[in-house]
Scaffold this motif. Structure first.
Motif, short mmCIF file in Angstrom:
data_model
loop_
_atom_site.label_atom_id
_atom_site.label_comp_id
_atom_site.label_asym_id
_atom_site.label_seq_id
_atom_site.Cartn_x
_atom_site.Cartn_y
_atom_site.Cartn_z
N ARG A 16 3.35 4.43 -1.28
CA ARG A 16 2.42 3.31 -1.45
C ARG A 16 2.09 2.63 -0.14
O ARG A 16 0.99 2.09 0.03
CB ARG A 16 2.99 2.28 -2.42
CG ARG A 16 3.28 2.81 -3.81
CD ARG A 16 3.68 1.68 -4.76
NE ARG A 16 4.90 1.01 -4.34
CZ ARG A 16 4.95 -0.26 -3.90
NH1 ARG A 16 3.84 -0.99 -3.86
NH2 ARG A 16 6.10 -0.80 -3.54
N LYS A 27 -0.98 -0.14 -0.48
CA LYS A 27 -1.82 0.07 -1.66
C LYS A 27 -0.93 0.03 -2.90
O LYS A 27 0.29 0.06 -2.81
CB LYS A 27 -2.55 1.40 -1.59
CG LYS A 27 -1.64 2.62 -1.64
CD LYS A 27 -2.45 3.91 -1.60
CE LYS A 27 -1.53 5.11 -1.71
NZ LYS A 27 -2.30 6.39 -1.70
N SER A 28 -1.60 -0.04 -4.07
CA SER A 28 -0.86 -0.10 -5.34
C SER A 28 0.24 -1.16 -5.28
O SER A 28 1.38 -0.94 -5.68
CB SER A 28 -0.25 1.28 -5.67
OG SER A 28 -1.25 2.26 -5.76
#
Length: 120
Positions: free
Chosen positions: A65, A82-83
């Motif tokens: 991630r 991200k995420s």
């Protein structure tokens, strides 16, 4: 030598942010660079690190991630996130191992911290 971190903020779960940290001052070499974080009420922990040769390592909780990178021409390390999850909420600190002069010792420097808040 100073490290200045940028890019924290408030983001919703599943969102993304990019942190950057630039070293300034007088020095001859930057060795390993990294990012740490300190969640509320917890101890500081390593998130990701990158050597001068580009070898990276990540905490298990962020593998896949978060991505660490560096641009040596800019004396800068980045953390692409991200995420994002609420559990990623923390103050993020950059760290660099720097040699100020040839023949001198290396030492660790820390940025001032930037807050990342992930809302659910």
């Amino acid at each position: 030598v100073q490290l200045q971190a940028y890019g924290g903020g408030l983001v919703q779960a599943g969102g993304f942010l990019r942190l950057s940290c630039a070293a300034s001052g007088t020095f001859v070499a930057i060795n390993a660079m990294g990012w740490y974080r300190q969640p509320p009420g917890k101890e500081r922990e390593l998130v990701a690190a990158i050597t001068r040769g580009g070898t990276k390592n990540y905490a298990d909780s962020v593998e896949g991630r978060l991505t660490i990178s560096r641009v040596d021409a800019k004396n800068t390390v980045y953390l692409q996130m991200k995420s994002l999850e609420p559990e990623d909420t923390a103050v993020y600190y950059c760290n660099s191992n720097i040699r100020e002069r040839w023949g001198g010792d290396r030492r660790d420097y820390w940025g001032q911290g930037t807050l990342v808040t992930v809302s659910s």
